[in-house]
Scaffold this motif. Structure first.
Motif, mmCIF file in Angstrom:
data_model
loop_
_atom_site.group_PDB
_atom_site.id
_atom_site.type_symbol
_atom_site.label_atom_id
_atom_site.label_comp_id
_atom_site.label_asym_id
_atom_site.label_seq_id
_atom_site.Cartn_x
_atom_site.Cartn_y
_atom_site.Cartn_z
ATOM 1 N N HIS A 71 158.025 84.170 46.542
ATOM 2 C CA HIS A 71 157.555 82.799 46.151
ATOM 3 C C HIS A 71 158.762 81.994 45.550
ATOM 4 C CE1 HIS A 71 153.640 83.576 46.733
ATOM 5 N NE2 HIS A 71 153.526 84.607 45.893
ATOM 6 N N ILE A 72 160.078 82.799 45.363
ATOM 7 C CA ILE A 72 161.250 82.319 44.775
ATOM 8 C C ILE A 72 162.326 82.786 45.736
ATOM 9 C CG2 ILE A 72 160.395 82.118 42.386
ATOM 10 C CD1 ILE A 72 161.822 84.961 41.710
ATOM 11 N N ASP A 73 163.669 82.201 45.454
ATOM 12 C CA ASP A 73 164.663 82.527 46.079
ATOM 13 C C ASP A 73 165.408 83.612 45.738
ATOM 14 O OD1 ASP A 73 165.865 81.349 43.999
ATOM 15 O OD2 ASP A 73 166.973 79.764 45.169
ATOM 16 N N ILE A 74 164.914 84.550 45.211
ATOM 17 C CA ILE A 74 165.814 85.770 44.803
ATOM 18 C C ILE A 74 166.131 86.420 46.161
ATOM 19 C CG2 ILE A 74 163.713 87.470 44.090
ATOM 20 C CD1 ILE A 74 165.343 87.877 41.694
ATOM 21 N N ASP A 75 167.191 87.217 46.217
ATOM 22 C CA ASP A 75 167.265 88.295 47.006
ATOM 23 C C ASP A 75 166.784 89.566 46.655
ATOM 24 O OD1 ASP A 75 168.590 89.880 48.917
ATOM 25 O OD2 ASP A 75 170.531 89.399 48.536
ATOM 26 N N LYS A 76 165.930 90.172 47.538
ATOM 27 C CA LYS A 76 164.994 90.926 46.896
ATOM 28 C C LYS A 76 165.938 92.264 46.967
ATOM 29 C CE LYS A 76 160.459 90.071 48.450
ATOM 30 N NZ LYS A 76 159.403 90.580 49.299
ATOM 31 N N LYS A 77 167.123 92.446 47.452
ATOM 32 C CA LYS A 77 168.107 93.354 47.281
ATOM 33 C C LYS A 77 168.456 93.469 45.826
ATOM 34 C CE LYS A 77 171.250 93.011 50.365
ATOM 35 N NZ LYS A 77 171.014 91.827 51.213
ATOM 36 N N ASN A 78 168.334 92.277 45.032
ATOM 37 C CA ASN A 78 168.802 92.348 43.846
ATOM 38 C C ASN A 78 167.762 92.622 42.902
ATOM 39 O OD1 ASN A 78 171.327 91.779 44.137
ATOM 40 N ND2 ASN A 78 171.036 89.694 44.301
ATOM 41 N N THR A 79 166.249 92.859 43.312
ATOM 42 C CA THR A 79 165.113 93.209 42.457
ATOM 43 C C THR A 79 165.151 94.590 42.362
ATOM 44 O OG1 THR A 79 163.491 93.160 44.414
ATOM 45 C CG2 THR A 79 164.128 91.086 43.083
ATOM 46 N N HIS A 80 164.576 95.237 41.341
ATOM 47 C CA HIS A 80 164.815 96.736 40.906
ATOM 48 C C HIS A 80 163.435 97.212 40.289
ATOM 49 C CE1 HIS A 80 169.092 95.360 41.054
ATOM 50 N NE2 HIS A 80 169.053 96.583 42.122
ATOM 51 N N VAL A 81 162.728 97.883 40.781
ATOM 52 C CA VAL A 81 161.689 98.673 40.246
ATOM 53 C C VAL A 81 161.734 99.931 40.373
ATOM 54 C CG1 VAL A 81 158.883 98.679 40.238
ATOM 55 C CG2 VAL A 81 160.286 96.600 41.152
ATOM 56 N N LEU A 82 161.453 100.956 39.169
ATOM 57 C CA LEU A 82 161.264 102.104 39.345
ATOM 58 C C LEU A 82 160.585 102.806 40.258
ATOM 59 C CD1 LEU A 82 161.040 102.624 35.233
ATOM 60 C CD2 LEU A 82 162.969 103.891 36.632
ATOM 61 N N ASN A 83 161.099 104.133 40.982
ATOM 62 C CA ASN A 83 160.632 104.356 42.114
ATOM 63 C C ASN A 83 159.677 105.592 41.552
ATOM 64 O OD1 ASN A 83 159.837 105.792 44.567
ATOM 65 N ND2 ASN A 83 161.952 106.360 45.029
ATOM 66 N N PRO A 100 152.935 104.451 46.276
ATOM 67 C CA PRO A 100 154.227 103.983 46.949
ATOM 68 C C PRO A 100 154.358 102.662 46.636
ATOM 69 C CG PRO A 100 152.076 104.327 48.274
ATOM 70 C CD PRO A 100 152.074 105.030 46.949
ATOM 71 N N PRO A 101 155.477 101.951 47.199
ATOM 72 C CA PRO A 101 155.634 100.503 46.783
ATOM 73 C C PRO A 101 154.616 99.687 47.593
ATOM 74 C CG PRO A 101 157.559 101.622 47.685
ATOM 75 C CD PRO A 101 156.555 102.484 47.778
ATOM 76 N N THR A 102 154.062 100.153 48.758
ATOM 77 C CA THR A 102 153.163 99.696 49.734
ATOM 78 C C THR A 102 151.783 99.569 49.236
ATOM 79 O OG1 THR A 102 152.989 101.645 50.829
ATOM 80 C CG2 THR A 102 154.489 99.911 51.959
ATOM 81 N N HIS A 103 151.522 100.293 48.130
ATOM 82 C CA HIS A 103 150.129 100.517 47.671
ATOM 83 C C HIS A 103 149.846 99.017 46.885
ATOM 84 C CE1 HIS A 103 146.919 101.495 45.009
ATOM 85 N NE2 HIS A 103 146.648 102.867 45.627
ATOM 86 N N ASP A 104 148.703 98.803 46.917
ATOM 87 C CA ASP A 104 148.461 97.059 46.237
ATOM 88 C C ASP A 104 148.456 97.107 44.947
ATOM 89 O OD1 ASP A 104 146.221 98.140 45.978
ATOM 90 O OD2 ASP A 104 144.899 96.713 47.151
ATOM 91 N N GLN A 105 148.273 98.316 44.296
ATOM 92 C CA GLN A 105 148.516 98.439 42.751
ATOM 93 C C GLN A 105 149.720 98.813 42.132
ATOM 94 O OE1 GLN A 105 146.424 96.934 40.602
ATOM 95 N NE2 GLN A 105 145.218 96.208 42.603
ATOM 96 N N SER A 106 150.567 99.133 43.134
ATOM 97 C CA SER A 106 152.141 99.415 42.618
ATOM 98 C C SER A 106 152.636 98.125 42.097
ATOM 99 C CB SER A 106 153.005 100.102 43.665
ATOM 100 O OG SER A 106 153.301 98.846 44.654
ATOM 101 N N TYR A 107 153.708 98.491 41.272
ATOM 102 C CA TYR A 107 154.214 97.283 40.287
ATOM 103 C C TYR A 107 155.197 96.810 41.328
ATOM 104 C CZ TYR A 107 151.735 98.385 36.101
ATOM 105 O OH TYR A 107 150.718 98.576 35.074
ATOM 106 N N ARG A 108 155.894 97.486 42.211
ATOM 107 C CA ARG A 108 156.685 96.543 43.194
ATOM 108 C C ARG A 108 155.861 95.627 44.025
ATOM 109 N NH1 ARG A 108 161.138 94.223 45.087
ATOM 110 N NH2 ARG A 108 162.138 95.803 44.274
ATOM 111 N N TYR A 109 154.657 96.005 44.592
ATOM 112 C CA TYR A 109 153.788 95.361 45.474
ATOM 113 C C TYR A 109 153.349 93.924 44.392
ATOM 114 C CZ TYR A 109 149.863 93.881 48.506
ATOM 115 O OH TYR A 109 149.261 93.445 49.410
#
Ligand code: F6R
Length: 260
Positions: free
Chosen positions: A91-103, A73-82
């Motif tokens: 640490h940057i000003d990106i809108d997280k809605k615009n960031t995509h990681v495979l589910n 799950p994205p909450t797992h500390d070894q998931s790539y979303r995490y």
């Protein structure tokens, strides 16, 4: 291919970050392809520093990541979303809605990879793809034997990759055996590629990728056929290259011209 060889990974990461920063300045709506793993971390830190200093902004940028472990799950500390949240997005000003990681929990992985590729296409394709390289020459999770025209799909990790990645988990048995990963063919569509490689354990992979024949047994070797591909290596990762001096001489000029 341009091969930039630096004394340290920090120096190489700073130079690679300069290419990303130049893109963001020229095209604030840039579409970035991002990688996880230990390699890009110093480059992400350099970009976060630039962003905090007001030199660059990710406000209008979009990102797609290369891969995600299946079943985490994205909450797992070894998931790539995490990983991406902790090492860059927070640490940057990106809108997280615009960031995509495979589910990695997608019930129907075929649907997931199809819509992922369609979304990248709709955004205009990836302007700059950041890559690391596995000790067996893989890019994303395109392990030896992956087709060089492969698309985003489900993949099985090799025992070598599981061993390499076990350092992030409590034990090797906890490393997922499968992942969703962009294919070599999908990666090759990026307009520019920036690959980072650090440490002596990457020397054989870099040698295979740069000076070996193009082969599905070292999927990074496909990058030899990319028209705008930059390798940023430290001396240890570049140590087995035959034409090191020639690359260094040529690359310095090329990078200067790029950042002028
Ligand atoms: C990560 C990825 C992998 C890594 C590679 C190197 O998104 O796609 O191909 O880039 O396994 O990993 P590190 O950087 O941890 O040595």
């Amino acid at each position: 291919m341009e091969i930039i060889i630096c004394k340290t990974k920090e120096e190489a990461s700073r130079k690679a970050a300069d290419l990303v920063a130049a893109l963001l300045k020229a095209k604030p709506t840039a579409v970035l392809g991002l990688a996880t793993g230990s390699t890009p971390v110093p480059m992400y830190q350099a970009l976060a520093k630039d962003c905090a200093a007001g030199k660059i902004s990710f406000k209008k940028a979009k990102s797609w990541n290369l891969d995600e472990y299946l079943g985490l799950p994205p909450t797992h500390d070894q998931s790539y979303r995490y990983f991406m949240d902790k090492n860059l997005f927070d640490h940057i000003d990106i809108d997280k809605k615009n960031t995509h990681v495979l589910n990695g929990l997608a019930k129907d992985w075929r649907k997931e990879v199809k819509s992922y590729e369609a979304a990248i296409k709709k955004a205009g394709g990836i302007d700059l793809q950041v890559l690391g390289i596995g000790s067996d020459g893989h890019i994303a999770f395109n392990e030896p034997g992956s087709s060089l025209t492969s698309r985003t799909r489900i993949v099985s990790l090799t025992p070598q990759t599981i061993k390499d990645n076990a350092r992030f988990f409590k034990k090797a048995a906890d490393v997922p055996k499968q992942a969703l990963s962009m294919g070599v063919g999908s990666i090759m569509e990026a307009k520019r590629i920036v690959l980072l490689a650090f440490g002596a354990n990457k020397a054989d992979a870099v040698k295979g990728a740069v000076e070996g024949g193009v082969s599905q047994f070292c999927t990074a070797s496909a990058l030899q056929m990319h028209p705008d591909c930059w390798f940023f290596c430290d001396e240890a990762a570049a140590s087995k290259l035959k034409l090191k001096k020639y690359y260094a001489w040529r690359a310095e000029e090329a990078l200067k011209a790029e950042l002028a």
